[in-house]
Motif scaffolding. Sequence first.
Motif, PDB file in Angstrom:
ATOM      1  N   THR A 721      46.600  40.686  45.173  1.00  0.00           N
ATOM      2  CA  THR A 721      46.639  41.393  46.457  1.00  0.00           C
ATOM      3  C   THR A 721      46.222  40.504  47.608  1.00  0.00           C
ATOM      4  OG1 THR A 721      44.356  42.210  46.248  1.00  0.00           O
ATOM      5  CG2 THR A 721      46.106  43.547  45.260  1.00  0.00           C
ATOM      6  N   ARG A 722      45.474  39.441  47.337  1.00  0.00           N
ATOM      7  CA  ARG A 722      45.089  38.491  48.384  1.00  0.00           C
ATOM      8  C   ARG A 722      45.848  37.172  48.265  1.00  0.00           C
ATOM      9  NH1 ARG A 722      40.589  39.414  51.782  1.00  0.00           N
ATOM     10  NH2 ARG A 722      40.559  41.666  52.087  1.00  0.00           N
ATOM     11  N   GLY A 723      46.873  37.164  47.428  1.00  0.00           N
ATOM     12  CA  GLY A 723      47.694  35.970  47.303  1.00  0.00           C
ATOM     13  C   GLY A 723      47.133  34.904  46.389  1.00  0.00           C
ATOM     14  N   PHE A 724      46.156  35.249  45.571  1.00  0.00           N
ATOM     15  CA  PHE A 724      45.556  34.277  44.657  1.00  0.00           C
ATOM     16  C   PHE A 724      46.183  34.423  43.270  1.00  0.00           C
ATOM     17  CE2 PHE A 724      41.808  35.277  47.482  1.00  0.00           C
ATOM     18  CZ  PHE A 724      41.974  34.141  48.279  1.00  0.00           C
ATOM     19  N   SER A 725      46.328  33.302  42.589  1.00  0.00           N
ATOM     20  CA  SER A 725      46.860  33.297  41.226  1.00  0.00           C
ATOM     21  C   SER A 725      45.749  32.895  40.272  1.00  0.00           C
ATOM     22  CB  SER A 725      48.033  32.310  41.112  1.00  0.00           C
ATOM     23  OG  SER A 725      48.485  32.237  39.778  1.00  0.00           O
ATOM     24  N   ILE A 726      45.491  33.734  39.278  1.00  0.00           N
ATOM     25  CA  ILE A 726      44.426  33.464  38.305  1.00  0.00           C
ATOM     26  C   ILE A 726      45.061  33.029  36.989  1.00  0.00           C
ATOM     27  CG2 ILE A 726      42.452  34.422  37.068  1.00  0.00           C
ATOM     28  CD1 ILE A 726      41.975  34.202  40.036  1.00  0.00           C
ATOM     29  N   ASP A 727      44.713  31.832  36.553  1.00  0.00           N
ATOM     30  CA  ASP A 727      45.209  31.278  35.293  1.00  0.00           C
ATOM     31  C   ASP A 727      44.138  31.492  34.227  1.00  0.00           C
ATOM     32  OD1 ASP A 727      46.235  29.855  33.199  1.00  0.00           O
ATOM     33  OD2 ASP A 727      46.661  28.039  34.351  1.00  0.00           O
ATOM     34  N   THR A 728      44.456  32.268  33.198  1.00  0.00           N
ATOM     35  CA  THR A 728      43.468  32.614  32.169  1.00  0.00           C
ATOM     36  C   THR A 728      43.764  31.949  30.826  1.00  0.00           C
ATOM     37  OG1 THR A 728      44.704  34.606  31.549  1.00  0.00           O
ATOM     38  CG2 THR A 728      43.041  34.836  33.275  1.00  0.00           C
ATOM     39  N   ARG A 729      44.590  30.914  30.825  1.00  0.00           N
ATOM     40  CA  ARG A 729      44.962  30.300  29.547  1.00  0.00           C
ATOM     41  C   ARG A 729      43.795  29.578  28.890  1.00  0.00           C
ATOM     42  NH1 ARG A 729      50.114  26.940  31.431  1.00  0.00           N
ATOM     43  NH2 ARG A 729      48.707  26.672  33.203  1.00  0.00           N
ATOM     44  N   SER A 730      42.814  29.124  29.667  1.00  0.00           N
ATOM     45  CA  SER A 730      41.634  28.454  29.119  1.00  0.00           C
ATOM     46  C   SER A 730      40.472  28.674  30.073  1.00  0.00           C
ATOM     47  CB  SER A 730      41.883  26.949  28.948  1.00  0.00           C
ATOM     48  OG  SER A 730      42.023  26.327  30.223  1.00  0.00           O
ATOM     49  N   ASN A 731      39.279  28.358  29.604  1.00  0.00           N
ATOM     50  CA  ASN A 731      38.122  28.525  30.492  1.00  0.00           C
ATOM     51  C   ASN A 731      38.182  27.560  31.672  1.00  0.00           C
ATOM     52  OD1 ASN A 731      37.711  26.302  28.861  1.00  0.00           O
ATOM     53  ND2 ASN A 731      35.605  26.827  28.299  1.00  0.00           N
ATOM     54  N   LYS A 732      38.716  26.363  31.470  1.00  0.00           N
ATOM     55  CA  LYS A 732      38.853  25.406  32.558  1.00  0.00           C
ATOM     56  C   LYS A 732      39.837  25.924  33.602  1.00  0.00           C
ATOM     57  CE  LYS A 732      38.728  21.417  34.736  1.00  0.00           C
ATOM     58  NZ  LYS A 732      37.606  21.119  35.651  1.00  0.00           N
ATOM     59  N   ALA A 733      40.971  26.450  33.151  1.00  0.00           N
ATOM     60  CA  ALA A 733      41.960  26.991  34.082  1.00  0.00           C
ATOM     61  C   ALA A 733      41.392  28.181  34.844  1.00  0.00           C
ATOM     62  CB  ALA A 733      43.223  27.397  33.335  1.00  0.00           C
ATOM     63  N   LEU A 734      40.623  29.034  34.147  1.00  0.00           N
ATOM     64  CA  LEU A 734      40.027  30.194  34.807  1.00  0.00           C
ATOM     65  C   LEU A 734      39.000  29.764  35.845  1.00  0.00           C
ATOM     66  CD1 LEU A 734      39.570  33.243  35.049  1.00  0.00           C
ATOM     67  CD2 LEU A 734      37.980  33.076  33.120  1.00  0.00           C
ATOM     68  N   ALA A 735      38.165  28.780  35.487  1.00  0.00           N
ATOM     69  CA  ALA A 735      37.145  28.304  36.426  1.00  0.00           C
ATOM     70  C   ALA A 735      37.778  27.725  37.682  1.00  0.00           C
ATOM     71  CB  ALA A 735      36.258  27.260  35.740  1.00  0.00           C
ATOM     72  N   ASP A 736      38.825  26.918  37.508  1.00  0.00           N
ATOM     73  CA  ASP A 736      39.502  26.323  38.665  1.00  0.00           C
ATOM     74  C   ASP A 736      40.159  27.406  39.524  1.00  0.00           C
ATOM     75  OD1 ASP A 736      38.720  23.855  37.761  1.00  0.00           O
ATOM     76  OD2 ASP A 736      40.638  23.376  36.814  1.00  0.00           O
ATOM     77  N   SER A 737      40.761  28.397  38.886  1.00  0.00           N
ATOM     78  CA  SER A 737      41.408  29.477  39.630  1.00  0.00           C
ATOM     79  C   SER A 737      40.396  30.255  40.460  1.00  0.00           C
ATOM     80  CB  SER A 737      42.125  30.431  38.678  1.00  0.00           C
ATOM     81  OG  SER A 737      43.122  29.775  37.936  1.00  0.00           O
ATOM     82  N   LEU A 738      39.251  30.537  39.872  1.00  0.00           N
ATOM     83  CA  LEU A 738      38.219  31.285  40.593  1.00  0.00           C
ATOM     84  C   LEU A 738      37.655  30.472  41.758  1.00  0.00           C
ATOM     85  CD1 LEU A 738      36.328  32.955  37.590  1.00  0.00           C
ATOM     86  CD2 LEU A 738      37.760  34.099  39.288  1.00  0.00           C
TER      87      LEU A 738
END
Length: 1059
Positions: A721-738
């Motif tokens: 809803t705010r235009g952000f993309s969250i990648d949950t494939r790994s903890n590293k990808a999730l941390a970078d997305s956040l």
Amino acid sequence: VMIKTEKVLHLRSSRGRKVRVVREHYLRERVPCSSALCQAECQNEGKVLSADLTHYVVPDAGVVCDFLEVLEFRELQGVVFTQTACQAAQQSRGRSRLYNRLRSLLKDPRHDCILFANEFQQYSFCLREKGESQEKWQTRCIYHSAVWYYNHLAGLRPVVMITEDLEAIAEYSSLNSEVYVISTQVEYLRSFCPDLLAAQELYCSISQAMQERESESTEREFADHLPAEVLEAGIKSGRYIQGTLNVNKHRAQHEAFVRFEGSASKNTELNSDILVCGGKHRNRAVQGDVVAVELLPVKEWQGRNTALTEGLGEDKTGDETQSQPMPTGRVVGILQRNWRDYVVTFPPWEEVQSQSRNSQRILVTPWDYRIPKIRISTQRAKDLQDHRVIVRLDSWESTSLYPNGHTVRVLGKAGELETEVQTILVECCIYAPPFSEAQLKEMPVNSEENPWKVDPSEVNARLDLRDTHLVFSIDPLGCEDVDDTLSVQVLPGGKRLQLGVHIADVTHFVQEGSLTDLEARARATTYYLADRRYDMLPAVLSADLCSLLGGVDRYAMSVLWELDAQSLSVCKVWYGRTIIRSTYQLHYELAQALLNGEQVEVPELAQMEQAERDQRLTELRQALELLTRLARHLRAQRDKGGALELEGVEVRAQLDSDRNITALVPKQPLEVHETVAECMIYANHWVARKIQEHFPHQALLRRHPPPRQEFFNRLIDCAKTRGFSIDTRSNKALADSLDQAADPLDPLVNRLLRMMATQAMSNAQYFSTGACPEEQYYHYGLALDRYTHFTSPIRRYADIIVHRLLMSAISAEKESGPNTHLVPNKELEELAQQINSRNRAAQIAQKQSTELFQCLYFKDKDPVTDERCVADAVVYSIRANGMLVFVPRYGLKGAVYLKNRDGHVLSLKRDGSCVWQPGSLQRYPDKISSTTSIGTHTFNVFDHITVRVSVQSSRCHSDSLCLEVIANRPHQTPQAECHPAPRGRSELVQEVVRLAEEASQQANENGRAPKLTREEREFRQSRKPNLYSLLVEIGELALLDLAACEQISAGSQACTASA
């Protein structure tokens, strides 16, 4: 010498058929009696009955099967459970629960009871006579055992056999003058235990419940459960699915889910929980039961209800609020009952009279919404109305709409603080009574007359750091149980640093297998509530001799690292026992103020001369700065591996001297929190490596499994809803997305996204390395391959186990021999599961306690006139008839409704205030619209709205907070209350320095030095935009004429309008 005979058993199969079993049976003359009065020199191992008792008690099989709860009172001592009675409990209906409780009772050294193997004793064994009923034979066996026991002890103590069989009392009571055969309540409890009123009341409650069960109707309300062998075969074939029932507390009468582990289902198409709709399909299963479920045809599948409920447990929504259909099933059998103690509230007297003519069989309402009403029998209904009472379930027959139970104990009047706190403890299965005299006798003495001192032999056996290391602790203000201290110093030569983590040496005082150790194992953790705590260890240890207080000598377990002064890589690690003296006992706010360069007073330096005080203060600041530098490096290393920075809601109830709540204070994050945490994580990681390397199949580690991907759906949708993309494939990808999902105009957006990520996480768990493949050791949240808990042994039993493992590893290195004191893998895994369960209970109790005090804070305030009841809230989820919001001022989460029970929807006036009007709601993934005669108004995810907080009281359940929208705009409160406080100059400096250090480190690792400009070389200034340029710009803006700026702004707006 053993004598061979035959034992004939008449048993019933699970299908009800009679089965005759003949077994070889061997008798022997010498069987341990487990009594300290033994005159025959029996080889007694394990628990032994005390010689100080006035008599011994032998309950018959009927008493053990029906009244075991009464025998669980610790005040009943000298209880001899015969093998015959134990086997009767094992073979009785509902045998697994009863038998497991009996086994636990016999194992627990805090209960003065033993098991006597009477059926292997030559002179107490009785053959079953032809035509004799099993009950009569069991009673005869137990009576002969009581007589043998009395004779074996040479008549030193009388033996009392208790029974409910009146014929047995008439037959045996006159045969032996010193072996008494009497009834349980009328003669034994009243005559031998007149002061134990709780046991007498429990006996009466159970007796009455048993009498009422015998008169129940035979009309079926539920389908019969399938036999055990049918369920087992069906689960193996994939027809039935095994899982744990989890009832939706918001729709307790209608919605429940069965969660299965990956190996519990042969159906590869299932990738979600199984929905169980309605009480009929739940088929008498209760929250927490392990059940077997049969899937319904796909055309009968239903979806979750997505609407908010007006009150917990209510079901008044229709099909239009259901989500997509999901696997739906019905319960066909109960594999394991997980019944516990439940807190219930008695109804008003008028309601009792309308329920039952004789006012004895009534329905009570459990405090937990997920538990159905319970039918109990009592003659005290009038006295107990509006009271909280503990009950236990006895049965739930297919002919009854409700389960049957009996009362155990009265907690107190509903609504009183002490009653509500005790309710929380009972509901979380937390039992933490005062420590017994026997446990306190094991404790060392530390008094003014007899102060505790360091043992000279320990000085020789330990590394003495008292005069060589600057040791200090950093804890919350007022902390008494100081588990950990730190030290950091530059070693001679300046090329190396030494970091030290020093942990309280609890295992020196708590010997394995002692009463204190067994009590700590049972509690597993210290329980922290909003206004109190229940310690795992007695106060003489937790708040004194094990607590690493300032200025006193203490035993510690230490890990010392030697690090390269430039790269901070590890050169050497040392583990072992030490003696320390903490120089400073700092709290977080004081330590942060010292790091910020503020002028603060350190209590330990208050009495010193100015020159010495300045010198010592400089040393302390340098140590804190060096520690912060090390912690930043450690965090950066974990960040590279994918460590997550998650967000929780931590609120502290601020109490006055009378324990009245005065404020709700959300926790303010400080950098020093992360500094201490990083050092503790580092120590835990290195100790985990050490013990796992030495004991690859018997080490206690802690793992954090990756979350299920479907749990991230809400996080992903909200971020979109705010235009952000969250990648949950790994903890590293999730941390970078956040990290990238930050809104510069609203810092709460990133905070809420991190809170959603936290909710999606699975729970970290302790485990034995022998019970888990090595690829599953990984800790997802911390991004570490091995992890354990070592740093808090005062409040966590897992850390005590790890300390013992670490000392075993150190001893094994020195002696180079096998260690015989290790806990076997199977026992360690069972212990790990028990600790996991207790930790989960502690978390739930702490959360419920905080919610209780949140309600107490608002309960005495008028929500209409008190400005403290009005706050800013942020929308974070859309539902069919409302929204879920977060109130940062108080750390609250809750539902707000846009549609009321009358069908009216919330509409906005022109001034932004809200009013209820006839209309309709339209829900979208990221917003919800309200349409009335006034117009259409929309609420979006992450919108700021104004809510009013009030308390919704409940007679049978806990009070809850009610949130009501009063304006579709942010609430105008001081900035410090609704947003995190702006960072000060020192915090900005720390942030810039940290970023510069990370950039420099990354460049060095890439094999090249950063190219510096002249300003960077000469003045160590970072590139623009930097702190200096930002401060200059702010200074220039401050010098501007505000009135002139307003004129310029007005002129530009006029030009825009004319264009």
